[in-house]
Design an enzyme around this catalytic site. Structure first.
Site, PDB file in Angstrom:
ATOM      1  CB  CYS A   1      51.660-126.552 -82.219  1.00 46.37           C
ATOM      2  SG  CYS A   1      50.435-127.861 -82.522  1.00 46.37           S
TER       3      CYS A   1
ATOM      4  CG  HIS B   1      53.874-129.246 -85.034  1.00 47.95           C
ATOM      5  ND1 HIS B   1      53.779-128.892 -83.703  1.00 47.95           N
ATOM      6  CD2 HIS B   1      54.854-128.449 -85.563  1.00 47.95           C
ATOM      7  CE1 HIS B   1      54.668-127.948 -83.431  1.00 47.95           C
ATOM      8  NE2 HIS B   1      55.324-127.663 -84.550  1.00 47.95           N
TER       9      HIS B   1
ATOM     10  CG  HIS C   1      57.391-124.466 -84.274  1.00 46.32           C
ATOM     11  ND1 HIS C   1      57.460-125.831 -84.482  1.00 46.32           N
ATOM     12  CD2 HIS C   1      58.673-124.083 -84.037  1.00 46.32           C
ATOM     13  CE1 HIS C   1      58.708-126.243 -84.375  1.00 46.32           C
ATOM     14  NE2 HIS C   1      59.467-125.216 -84.112  1.00 46.32           N
TER      15      HIS C   1
END
Length: 390
Positions: A302, A350, A362
């Protein structure tokens, strides 16, 4: 982690940052859950929702360990470069020390051969004229001066070499620690992912179908919330345009030097240009696999994706989510602009890049691919903050 990692204490919600909830009670261990999944008919088994929650928790733990791995890897790389530089410096100084030692030795040998170091007047008995005596005294004086300089140089080189050797030793010790952190984080990631795979492997075909249905409902709810956010943002934009037409644009703020009603600076034209480049890069990565610790070009995790996307726009972001969250201005979710970074969970493990209309790009988790998805993919409570990085 070693002491070089800073701890992060959750704080209260400010400008879009959600106050972390109290930690929930620990879930049943993986071993126990696996045992109950294998239990004989009629025995208690965890519900499908419990399994789904546990798997999600394991993935988040793996992602947290991945960010620790990324930080340790970055620190290890920097420390290894420092060690290499110090070792090169030590080698060069050792060479100079050897040269100084050789020069000092040559003076000692010359004194031994000529007797220049003798304290009595026998040195000058061979002189035939007063001029010879004068010349020999001048040579002795000059040799003594050079010898002293050689001694001073030798001592200096020896001191500096010992100092650099000590620095290299300390850096090697730090490198060993960061390599240990790197190994620990790697093992943790692999263990969490293996536990998640094992749990999923114990599901029956019917349970897997039901799990897919649960996921579909979550996606539908996330899409609904994304549409609601898009509607709110459209209404805000319309209000700003109407205010500008009525001569109130300066108070509402549409330029780089003004602020909106909440005091949050809007994205200016230069930010929009950079954001377009970052988003163009991110869109080009859609379909590439998530691989923990990866920074491209074939795969990403990520934070590796967001770092690479903004690098394409000429903006240098730190490697980890822990540092990226501090690399810009925090804005409310309702004022998110394309290009902003969307961070998730209390431990900030994240991140995605906002593309507008409540959607982001993402790299979700292992086994998935870079994709567009609602910022509410894991519920609105999962959103930690929105950061404008440039």
């Amino acid at each position: 982690m070693a002491s070089h990692r800073k701890s992060r204490t959750p704080g209260t919600r400010v400008a879009g940052i959600r106050t972390p909830a109290l930690a929930t009670a620990a879930l049943t261990s993986v071993a126990l859950l696996s045992q109950t999944a294998d239990a004989a008919p009629g025995e208690d088994r965890p519900s499908l929702e419990e399994v789904e929650k546990k798997v999600g928790d394991l993935y988040r733990q793996a992602e947290s360990a991945t960010e620790k791995y990324n930080a340790a890897k970055e620190q290890t790389t920097k420390q290894r470069k420092r060690v290499d530089t110090l070792l090169d410096d030590v080698a060069q100084r050792t060479q100079k020390l050897n040269e100084a030692r050789a020069e000092l030795g040559s003076y000692a040998a010359a004194q031994y051969r000529t007797g220049a170091g003798l304290p009595d007047t026998a040195t000058f008995l061979l002189a035939e004229t007063p001029q010879d005596v004068f010349d020999q005294r001048q040579v002795l004086d000059r040799m003594t001066g050079r010898q002293k300089a050689a001694v001073d140089d030798y001592v200096t080189q020896q001191t500096e070499t010992m100092k650099k050797r000590q620095e290299a030793t300390e850096s090697l010790r730090t490198l060993t620690e960061t390599q240990g952190d790197l190994k620990t984080a790697k093992v943790t990631v692999q263990k969490k992912l293996a536990d998640a795979r094992e749990l999923l492997s114990k599901l029956t075909a019917e349970e897997k179908a039901r799990l897919a249905a649960i996921e579909k409902r979550k996606q539908e709810e996330a899409a609904r919330k994304a549409a609601e956010l898009a509607r709110q943002q459209a209404e805000q934009e319309q209000a700003r345009e109407e205010a500008a037409q009525q001569g109130g644009g300066a108070s509402e703020g549409s330029g780089s030097g003004s602020t909106g009603s909440t005091g949050t600076p809007p994205a200016d034209s230069s930010y929009g240009t950079k954001a377009e480049k970052a988003l163009a890069f991110a869109r080009a990565q859609i379909g590439k696999p998530y691989v923990w610790g990866a920074t491209g070009p074939g795969s990403y995790d990520c934070s590796g994706l967001t770092q690479a996307a903004w690098k394409a726009a000429g903006v240098s972001l730190p490697r980890t989510t822990y540092d990226q969250v501090n690399a810009g201005t925090t804005v409310p979710v309702s004022q998110a602009q394309p290009g902003d970074l969307v961070f998730f969970y209390d431990d900030v493990t994240h991140v995605g890049i906002y593309i507008g209309n409540g959607m982001m790009i993402h790299a979700p988790k292992p086994g998935t691919y870079v994709r567009e998805e609602s910022v509410y993919y894991d519920g609105d409570s999962a959103i930690h903050s929105i950061v404008r990085p440039a």
